[in-house]
Design a protein around this motif. Sequence first.
Motif, PDB file in Angstrom:
ATOM      1  N   GLN A  85      -8.186   5.240   8.084  1.00  0.00           N
ATOM      2  CA  GLN A  85      -7.212   4.179   8.338  1.00  0.00           C
ATOM      3  C   GLN A  85      -6.562   3.681   7.045  1.00  0.00           C
ATOM      4  O   GLN A  85      -6.027   2.566   7.006  1.00  0.00           O
ATOM      5  CB  GLN A  85      -7.914   3.010   9.042  1.00  0.00           C
ATOM      6  N   PHE A  86      -6.615   4.476   5.975  1.00  0.00           N
ATOM      7  CA  PHE A  86      -6.240   4.039   4.631  1.00  0.00           C
ATOM      8  C   PHE A  86      -4.907   3.275   4.605  1.00  0.00           C
ATOM      9  O   PHE A  86      -4.790   2.227   3.972  1.00  0.00           O
ATOM     10  CB  PHE A  86      -6.139   5.264   3.713  1.00  0.00           C
ATOM     11  N   ASP A  87      -3.909   3.761   5.274  1.00  0.00           N
ATOM     12  CA  ASP A  87      -2.568   3.178   5.185  1.00  0.00           C
ATOM     13  C   ASP A  87      -2.286   2.123   6.255  1.00  0.00           C
ATOM     14  O   ASP A  87      -1.226   1.498   6.238  1.00  0.00           O
ATOM     15  CB  ASP A  87      -1.510   4.285   5.297  1.00  0.00           C
ATOM     16  N   ARG A  88      -3.216   1.908   7.158  1.00  0.00           N
ATOM     17  CA  ARG A  88      -2.929   1.037   8.304  1.00  0.00           C
ATOM     18  C   ARG A  88      -2.811  -0.434   7.896  1.00  0.00           C
ATOM     19  O   ARG A  88      -1.924  -1.149   8.364  1.00  0.00           O
ATOM     20  CB  ARG A  88      -4.011   1.214   9.371  1.00  0.00           C
ATOM     21  N   HIS A  89      -3.707  -0.908   7.040  1.00  0.00           N
ATOM     22  CA  HIS A  89      -3.676  -2.317   6.602  1.00  0.00           C
ATOM     23  C   HIS A  89      -3.989  -2.337   5.110  1.00  0.00           C
ATOM     24  O   HIS A  89      -5.019  -2.843   4.679  1.00  0.00           O
ATOM     25  CB  HIS A  89      -4.683  -3.140   7.405  1.00  0.00           C
ATOM     26  N   ALA A  90      -3.094  -1.750   4.338  1.00  0.00           N
ATOM     27  CA  ALA A  90      -3.342  -1.532   2.914  1.00  0.00           C
ATOM     28  C   ALA A  90      -2.814  -2.681   2.067  1.00  0.00           C
ATOM     29  O   ALA A  90      -1.673  -3.114   2.233  1.00  0.00           O
ATOM     30  CB  ALA A  90      -2.695  -0.224   2.477  1.00  0.00           C
ATOM     31  N   VAL A  91      -3.660  -3.153   1.156  1.00  0.00           N
ATOM     32  CA  VAL A  91      -3.240  -4.169   0.198  1.00  0.00           C
ATOM     33  C   VAL A  91      -2.336  -3.510  -0.845  1.00  0.00           C
ATOM     34  O   VAL A  91      -2.714  -2.476  -1.411  1.00  0.00           O
ATOM     35  CB  VAL A  91      -4.460  -4.783  -0.514  1.00  0.00           C
ATOM     36  N   PRO A  92      -1.168  -4.068  -1.122  1.00  0.00           N
ATOM     37  CA  PRO A  92      -0.336  -3.495  -2.199  1.00  0.00           C
ATOM     38  C   PRO A  92      -1.054  -3.580  -3.545  1.00  0.00           C
ATOM     39  O   PRO A  92      -1.608  -4.618  -3.906  1.00  0.00           O
ATOM     40  CB  PRO A  92       0.914  -4.387  -2.178  1.00  0.00           C
ATOM     41  N   VAL A  93      -1.073  -2.471  -4.285  1.00  0.00           N
ATOM     42  CA  VAL A  93      -1.688  -2.428  -5.608  1.00  0.00           C
ATOM     43  C   VAL A  93      -0.596  -2.229  -6.642  1.00  0.00           C
ATOM     44  O   VAL A  93       0.005  -1.156  -6.714  1.00  0.00           O
ATOM     45  CB  VAL A  93      -2.729  -1.294  -5.700  1.00  0.00           C
ATOM     46  N   PRO A  94      -0.303  -3.258  -7.458  1.00  0.00           N
ATOM     47  CA  PRO A  94       0.723  -3.103  -8.500  1.00  0.00           C
ATOM     48  C   PRO A  94       0.367  -1.989  -9.469  1.00  0.00           C
ATOM     49  O   PRO A  94      -0.810  -1.723  -9.743  1.00  0.00           O
ATOM     50  CB  PRO A  94       0.728  -4.464  -9.198  1.00  0.00           C
ATOM     51  N   GLY A  95       1.377  -1.341 -10.006  1.00  0.00           N
ATOM     52  CA  GLY A  95       1.155  -0.214 -10.907  1.00  0.00           C
ATOM     53  C   GLY A  95       0.340  -0.582 -12.125  1.00  0.00           C
ATOM     54  O   GLY A  95      -0.476   0.208 -12.603  1.00  0.00           O
ATOM     55  N   ALA A  96       0.524  -1.800 -12.642  1.00  0.00           N
ATOM     56  CA  ALA A  96      -0.213  -2.211 -13.834  1.00  0.00           C
ATOM     57  C   ALA A  96      -1.716  -2.270 -13.555  1.00  0.00           C
ATOM     58  O   ALA A  96      -2.538  -1.916 -14.409  1.00  0.00           O
ATOM     59  CB  ALA A  96       0.280  -3.572 -14.319  1.00  0.00           C
ATOM     60  N   ILE A 127     -16.799  -2.661  -4.117  1.00  0.00           N
ATOM     61  CA  ILE A 127     -16.350  -2.899  -5.490  1.00  0.00           C
ATOM     62  C   ILE A 127     -14.842  -3.056  -5.396  1.00  0.00           C
ATOM     63  O   ILE A 127     -14.121  -2.097  -5.103  1.00  0.00           O
ATOM     64  CB  ILE A 127     -16.723  -1.747  -6.434  1.00  0.00           C
ATOM     65  N   ALA A 128     -14.363  -4.284  -5.593  1.00  0.00           N
ATOM     66  CA  ALA A 128     -12.953  -4.602  -5.360  1.00  0.00           C
ATOM     67  C   ALA A 128     -12.152  -4.536  -6.651  1.00  0.00           C
ATOM     68  O   ALA A 128     -12.615  -4.963  -7.710  1.00  0.00           O
ATOM     69  CB  ALA A 128     -12.835  -5.990  -4.743  1.00  0.00           C
ATOM     70  N   ARG A 129     -10.945  -4.018  -6.550  1.00  0.00           N
ATOM     71  CA  ARG A 129     -10.012  -4.064  -7.670  1.00  0.00           C
ATOM     72  C   ARG A 129      -9.536  -5.516  -7.812  1.00  0.00           C
ATOM     73  O   ARG A 129      -9.083  -6.123  -6.825  1.00  0.00           O
ATOM     74  CB  ARG A 129      -8.828  -3.138  -7.408  1.00  0.00           C
ATOM     75  N   THR A 130      -9.653  -6.099  -8.980  1.00  0.00           N
ATOM     76  CA  THR A 130      -9.308  -7.502  -9.160  1.00  0.00           C
ATOM     77  C   THR A 130      -7.814  -7.675  -9.431  1.00  0.00           C
ATOM     78  O   THR A 130      -7.105  -6.709  -9.735  1.00  0.00           O
ATOM     79  CB  THR A 130     -10.107  -8.119 -10.318  1.00  0.00           C
ATOM     80  N   GLY A 131      -7.352  -8.931  -9.287  1.00  0.00           N
ATOM     81  CA  GLY A 131      -5.957  -9.249  -9.557  1.00  0.00           C
ATOM     82  C   GLY A 131      -5.027  -9.044  -8.381  1.00  0.00           C
ATOM     83  O   GLY A 131      -3.819  -9.267  -8.504  1.00  0.00           O
ATOM     84  N   LEU A 132      -5.533  -8.614  -7.223  1.00  0.00           N
ATOM     85  CA  LEU A 132      -4.686  -8.397  -6.056  1.00  0.00           C
ATOM     86  C   LEU A 132      -4.338  -9.733  -5.417  1.00  0.00           C
ATOM     87  O   LEU A 132      -5.201 -10.602  -5.251  1.00  0.00           O
ATOM     88  CB  LEU A 132      -5.399  -7.498  -5.040  1.00  0.00           C
ATOM     89  N   ALA A 133      -3.100  -9.891  -5.033  1.00  0.00           N
ATOM     90  CA  ALA A 133      -2.634 -11.172  -4.497  1.00  0.00           C
ATOM     91  C   ALA A 133      -3.063 -11.352  -3.042  1.00  0.00           C
ATOM     92  O   ALA A 133      -2.949 -10.433  -2.228  1.00  0.00           O
ATOM     93  CB  ALA A 133      -1.107 -11.253  -4.603  1.00  0.00           C
ATOM     94  N   GLY A 134      -3.567 -12.534  -2.740  1.00  0.00           N
ATOM     95  CA  GLY A 134      -3.829 -12.911  -1.357  1.00  0.00           C
ATOM     96  C   GLY A 134      -5.077 -12.331  -0.734  1.00  0.00           C
ATOM     97  O   GLY A 134      -5.236 -12.400   0.490  1.00  0.00           O
ATOM     98  N   VAL A 135      -5.980 -11.753  -1.514  1.00  0.00           N
ATOM     99  CA  VAL A 135      -7.176 -11.159  -0.935  1.00  0.00           C
ATOM    100  C   VAL A 135      -8.339 -12.143  -1.010  1.00  0.00           C
ATOM    101  O   VAL A 135      -8.362 -13.040  -1.846  1.00  0.00           O
ATOM    102  CB  VAL A 135      -7.570  -9.840  -1.631  1.00  0.00           C
ATOM    103  N   SER A 136      -9.301 -11.945  -0.112  1.00  0.00           N
ATOM    104  CA  SER A 136     -10.527 -12.741  -0.148  1.00  0.00           C
ATOM    105  C   SER A 136     -11.704 -11.797   0.040  1.00  0.00           C
ATOM    106  O   SER A 136     -11.894 -11.235   1.116  1.00  0.00           O
ATOM    107  CB  SER A 136     -10.515 -13.814   0.946  1.00  0.00           C
ATOM    108  N   TRP A 189      -7.609  -9.122   3.671  1.00  0.00           N
ATOM    109  CA  TRP A 189      -6.225  -9.376   3.303  1.00  0.00           C
ATOM    110  C   TRP A 189      -5.451  -9.681   4.579  1.00  0.00           C
ATOM    111  O   TRP A 189      -5.516  -8.919   5.544  1.00  0.00           O
ATOM    112  CB  TRP A 189      -5.633  -8.152   2.595  1.00  0.00           C
ATOM    113  N   LYS A 190      -4.790 -10.835   4.586  1.00  0.00           N
ATOM    114  CA  LYS A 190      -4.043 -11.293   5.764  1.00  0.00           C
ATOM    115  C   LYS A 190      -4.923 -11.326   7.006  1.00  0.00           C
ATOM    116  O   LYS A 190      -4.512 -10.923   8.100  1.00  0.00           O
ATOM    117  CB  LYS A 190      -2.809 -10.417   5.999  1.00  0.00           C
TER     118      LYS A 190
END
Length: 590
Positions: free
Chosen positions: A266-277, A460-469, A477-478
């Motif tokens: 389901q990778f793309d079904r409810h994916a948090v946007p990950v900025p390139g940086a 193990i979560a990638r940090t700095g993502l907007a709006g995640v808990s 996310w959402k």
Amino acid sequence: MSGSENDPGRLTYAGGYDAVLRQMEGRRDPFTFQDDEALPPGDCDLKSLRSEIVGALPVALKKSKSTFGYKCRELNEEFYGRPRLCYLNGLLIANLRRRDQPPQCAPLFRRIWAEEHAFMLSQLDARWLVSSVTTFADHGATEAQRRVGHALTVLFSTMKLYETERLFSGHAPDEPFPWRRKTSNALPLQMDPYAVTGGGLDVNMLGRLWDDAAGDEVIAPLAHHLLRALNADGRNVFRRLRLMREARQEGRAAPAPGVDFERDPQFDRHAVPVPGALAKAPPSWGVVATVKAPLDQIARFAAWHRELGAERVTLYLDAPETAQTGWLAGRDWLQVIPCDEAHWTRLGRRPKMHQLRQAANVQDAYDHAGTAWLAHVDVDEFLLPAGPLSDVLAAAPGEAALVHLHPVEMLAEPAPSDTRRFKTTARMAGQHKRVLQRLYPTFGEHLRGGYVSHLEGKVIARTGLAGVSPGIHFLNWKGKPATNRVIPQGSYVGHAHAPDFDSFMAHLPYRMHHGSYRKRENTDFRLADVIDFLQQQEGPGALAGFFEEVCTATPRLVADLDKSGMLVTREMPFDALVAKHFGGPPPEGA
């Protein structure tokens, strides 16, 4: 399943299985015989056919217009100059592949393999041996012969399909594939990929075939001969996977490209946007836990993860004690946060439920993380990466928001040891769930995955993502768990849920009423019901028997888990690591 199975335009075989069966049956029309044509009688002398050599065909067969005559000419050409018994075996197989055949055909075929198997094994090539063993699928005299024949038919037919496809890949049959996957697409039918480094699917499949064949003296010599030949042949997927596994274990593959990820279907079904940086950030990582435990347990947790390479270990002390806070303080890699009144005033309020306090603390840690990745685990859980965790994280796809680790459950060791053994679920090893009844004969059918603890794993979560808990088992996310996750094969979170019987009993009342054992819904007879029954009906000793069968590293269980590909072993010298990172053990009783 969607409606696509009824859409002719989307089917591999147009017309569905009605058309498949028609095509299959069209190849099985019985042979036609002329009046003077017949198979040898069922009681013919097989020994004489060993020494009789195939020569020129009789004139009648050369001129025959029957399909039987055509097959005789074809096989006569193939077996010319060889023992007639081999020719007869081929002729019987050809007849037995048809819908109908002379009555002596199947008994005569079985006679050959019951009485002359040694001679046949010495004379036939692998192609004819495979044809012979697969003929037992429909014409074996016993259930074991038919079962083994069917299983080997599927095995060898599948090998023929995928090895034919490999011819178009550019890879030689004895060439192991490179470790880095070229695609992360999901397998069909929601299947989990085979775990190359720790999976037991291959040995369980082949071992089962060997054991099944051993139960029948007629098919055993033929089946075992072919399985030995498969083991000795280096040009098949089993050997390629072994070479890949050995290269990985010996470190001959570069760590980062060698990480084998399972991508969530389901990778793309409810994916948090990950900025390139963020996707390009160096793979620093930290770990956070809300803890309420003796100081020696806390020290082991912190020292283990520091040794793995954690740049920061953050501990929220749920019931802060001055002695614990003082002993832990003063280390730049260790952040200790007492969850006192001031802490909860800063965060808003103190939730009553432990799980909600965990969620509030990990959100606080995530919001102030100084590392690119943050693992959220409990004090009785230990990250068990297959290699350096920074390499695993560096190899994660840039669009992945989280790395998810499957849990493995620590077994209680009968004697103190730095070697710790963990069990996996049946599914993680590619096993059917019925294996649980063999591993845990009394209680297996009542345990989810064979565990007494959670099956959800940790993040193990990638940090700095907007709006995640970040939660206990997920990254939200959402309002929903994020789906852009990957699972590294061979890396786990080890759960020391019940490291010994005393610990199991000490935590039992809380877990039954407030924790992981409580029954949340009216389901089948499960773990909570098992424990209730044992406590009320069987007496105090019954729980000790339960713990020994399910949770203890007994020689029998360890051997069976290993045989099933469900055993994970790690060296975990906790005392030495505490001494290394803290300068010595904590004071007793703290």
